[in-house]
Design a protein around this motif. Structure first.
Motif, mmCIF file in Angstrom:
data_model
loop_
_atom_site.group_PDB
_atom_site.id
_atom_site.type_symbol
_atom_site.label_atom_id
_atom_site.label_comp_id
_atom_site.label_asym_id
_atom_site.label_seq_id
_atom_site.Cartn_x
_atom_site.Cartn_y
_atom_site.Cartn_z
ATOM 1 N N GLY A 103 0.811 -1.215 0.000
ATOM 2 C CA GLY A 103 0.000 0.000 0.000
ATOM 3 C C GLY A 103 0.841 1.261 0.000
ATOM 4 N N ILE A 104 1.885 1.277 0.816
ATOM 5 C CA ILE A 104 2.718 2.477 0.930
ATOM 6 C C ILE A 104 3.497 2.737 -0.349
ATOM 7 N N VAL A 105 4.023 1.671 -0.992
ATOM 8 C CA VAL A 105 4.838 1.885 -2.193
ATOM 9 C C VAL A 105 3.988 2.431 -3.338
ATOM 10 N N LYS A 106 2.708 2.063 -3.392
ATOM 11 C CA LYS A 106 1.828 2.623 -4.419
ATOM 12 C C LYS A 106 1.697 4.136 -4.249
ATOM 13 N N ILE A 107 1.538 4.561 -3.008
ATOM 14 C CA ILE A 107 1.392 5.998 -2.736
ATOM 15 C C ILE A 107 2.702 6.716 -3.012
ATOM 16 N N CYS A 108 3.803 6.070 -2.657
ATOM 17 C CA CYS A 108 5.120 6.666 -2.905
ATOM 18 C C CYS A 108 5.353 6.873 -4.396
ATOM 19 N N ALA A 109 5.028 5.859 -5.203
ATOM 20 C CA ALA A 109 5.241 5.963 -6.647
ATOM 21 C C ALA A 109 4.453 7.128 -7.249
ATOM 22 N N ALA A 110 3.324 7.434 -6.651
ATOM 23 C CA ALA A 110 2.502 8.541 -7.144
ATOM 24 C C ALA A 110 2.989 9.894 -6.648
ATOM 25 N N ASN A 111 3.567 9.923 -5.433
ATOM 26 C CA ASN A 111 3.845 11.210 -4.788
ATOM 27 C C ASN A 111 5.325 11.548 -4.591
ATOM 28 N N ARG A 112 6.214 10.630 -4.867
ATOM 29 C CA ARG A 112 7.632 10.849 -4.576
ATOM 30 C C ARG A 112 8.169 12.077 -5.315
ATOM 31 N N MET A 148 12.100 2.712 4.650
ATOM 32 C CA MET A 148 11.749 3.907 5.407
ATOM 33 C C MET A 148 11.581 5.099 4.471
ATOM 34 N N GLU A 149 12.458 5.207 3.469
ATOM 35 C CA GLU A 149 12.371 6.313 2.514
ATOM 36 C C GLU A 149 11.144 6.182 1.621
ATOM 37 N N ILE A 150 10.727 4.966 1.326
ATOM 38 C CA ILE A 150 9.485 4.768 0.581
ATOM 39 C C ILE A 150 8.315 5.339 1.381
ATOM 40 N N ALA A 151 8.321 5.098 2.691
ATOM 41 C CA ALA A 151 7.269 5.664 3.545
ATOM 42 C C ALA A 151 7.302 7.190 3.497
ATOM 43 N N ARG A 152 8.509 7.768 3.564
ATOM 44 C CA ARG A 152 8.619 9.236 3.486
ATOM 45 C C ARG A 152 8.131 9.742 2.136
ATOM 46 N N GLY A 153 8.449 8.978 1.081
ATOM 47 C CA GLY A 153 8.053 9.383 -0.267
ATOM 48 C C GLY A 153 6.558 9.359 -0.492
ATOM 49 N N SER A 154 5.826 8.671 0.369
ATOM 50 C CA SER A 154 4.368 8.658 0.243
ATOM 51 C C SER A 154 3.759 10.006 0.607
ATOM 52 N N LYS A 155 4.547 10.829 1.317
ATOM 53 C CA LYS A 155 4.109 12.168 1.761
ATOM 54 C C LYS A 155 2.931 12.098 2.730
ATOM 55 N N ASN A 156 2.795 10.957 3.387
ATOM 56 C CA ASN A 156 1.752 10.793 4.402
ATOM 57 C C ASN A 156 2.443 10.547 5.744
ATOM 58 N N PRO A 157 2.334 11.486 6.679
ATOM 59 C CA PRO A 157 3.054 11.342 7.950
ATOM 60 C C PRO A 157 2.656 10.104 8.745
ATOM 61 N N ILE A 197 9.067 3.170 -8.983
ATOM 62 C CA ILE A 197 8.849 4.446 -8.276
ATOM 63 C C ILE A 197 9.347 5.599 -9.138
ATOM 64 N N GLU A 198 10.509 5.417 -9.733
ATOM 65 C CA GLU A 198 11.093 6.458 -10.587
ATOM 66 C C GLU A 198 10.159 6.786 -11.755
ATOM 67 N N GLU A 199 9.496 5.764 -12.279
ATOM 68 C CA GLU A 199 8.605 5.951 -13.426
ATOM 69 C C GLU A 199 7.197 6.410 -13.035
ATOM 70 N N HIS A 200 6.996 6.685 -11.742
ATOM 71 C CA HIS A 200 5.667 7.107 -11.267
ATOM 72 C C HIS A 200 4.614 6.057 -11.628
ATOM 73 N N ASN A 201 4.936 4.787 -11.411
ATOM 74 C CA ASN A 201 4.022 3.705 -11.783
ATOM 75 C C ASN A 201 3.577 2.955 -10.526
ATOM 76 N N PRO A 202 2.495 3.399 -9.897
ATOM 77 C CA PRO A 202 2.049 2.789 -8.636
ATOM 78 C C PRO A 202 1.743 1.298 -8.740
ATOM 79 N N GLU A 203 1.081 0.875 -9.804
ATOM 80 C CA GLU A 203 0.703 -0.536 -9.928
ATOM 81 C C GLU A 203 1.925 -1.425 -10.095
ATOM 82 N N LEU A 204 2.881 -0.977 -10.880
ATOM 83 C CA LEU A 204 4.100 -1.759 -11.073
ATOM 84 C C LEU A 204 4.913 -1.811 -9.783
#
Length: 227
Positions: A103-112, A148-157, A197-204
């Motif tokens: 769940g977190i990595v999907k949000i990170c890929a969208a918001n990083r 941990m950085e993936i969690a930060r990249g989600s931009k959700n505290p 994450i770099e490609e902004h691809n949440p599903e991947l």
């Protein structure tokens, strides 16, 4: 059966969790706590020492003991995490992480942002260097910091706080897994997650994260069956 020291510890913990004690609040003196609990310093002191070791309380020389001014939810994290996961198996924790991490990595890929990417790349580089040096301790720390950085990249505290809470449990869990399975397979999987994450691809990103954790579960089960 809990000791008086344990009961004092739990009482202070509960007061912090429910807001009766807030960051910066001063605790009663050791003598006052002794009177409140009808006990001696032999019971009071260990409870306070444990909380100071966890960063929940801090002592000011000549000024008493205070609730730590840092984020109390994070300060309590080792206590709460160990209480929740004390008796759980490696597999149970991995299954729990699959729910959280996917769940977190999907949000990170969208918001990083670019800073998140830079820090994730540093983690990958550190993992590769540590693998070449056969330094499992540094590898584990780089692996943990990557997630941990993936969690930060989600931009959700809240995601960050959850990961901070689980940091010590995940570290211990990861050490056990790497001892059982090694770490070579992990590098490529983390690289795939990074690329998504770099490609902004949440599903991947979610696909690669789930694949990474499920592969770990499958291999761990195979090792256990062989024993």
């Amino acid at each position: 059966m809990s000791s008086i020291s344990d009961e004092i510890f739990k009482s202070i913990e509960l007061k912090i969790i429910n807001g009766e004690l807030k960051a910066g609040d001063k605790l009663p003196s050791e003598n006052e706590l002794c009177k409140i609990w009808n006990t001696s310093r032999v019971s009071v002191r260990p409870a306070l020492d444990r909380m100071m070791a966890l960063g929940i309380l801090k002592k000011v020389r000549g000024g008493g003991t205070y609730v730590s001014a840092s984020d109390s939810s994070i300060s309590l994290s080792p206590l709460l995490a160990f209480a929740i996961f004390r008796d759980e198996s490696i597999k149970d924790i991995l299954i729990f992480r699959k729910v959280i991490d996917v769940g977190i990595v999907k949000i990170c890929a969208a918001n990083r942002d670019e800073d998140n990417l830079k820090k994730l790349k540093i983690c990958l580089d550190d993992m590769e260097i540590s693998l070449a040096a056969e330094d499992r301790v540094k590898f584990n720390e780089a692996d943990l910091e990557f997630h941990m950085e993936i969690a930060r990249g989600s931009k959700n505290p809240l995601n960050v706080k959850v990961y901070e809470m689980l940091r010590h449990i995940i570290r211990k869990n990861q050490i056990n897994i790497n001892v059982m399975l090694g770490v070579s397979s992990s590098i490529k999987e983390h690289q795939n997650i990074y690329i998504a994450i770099e490609e902004h691809n949440p599903e991947l990103a979610a696909h690669f994260m789930e694949k990474h954790i499920q592969r770990t579960i499958n291999e761990m089960e195979s090792v256990i069956l062989e024993k």
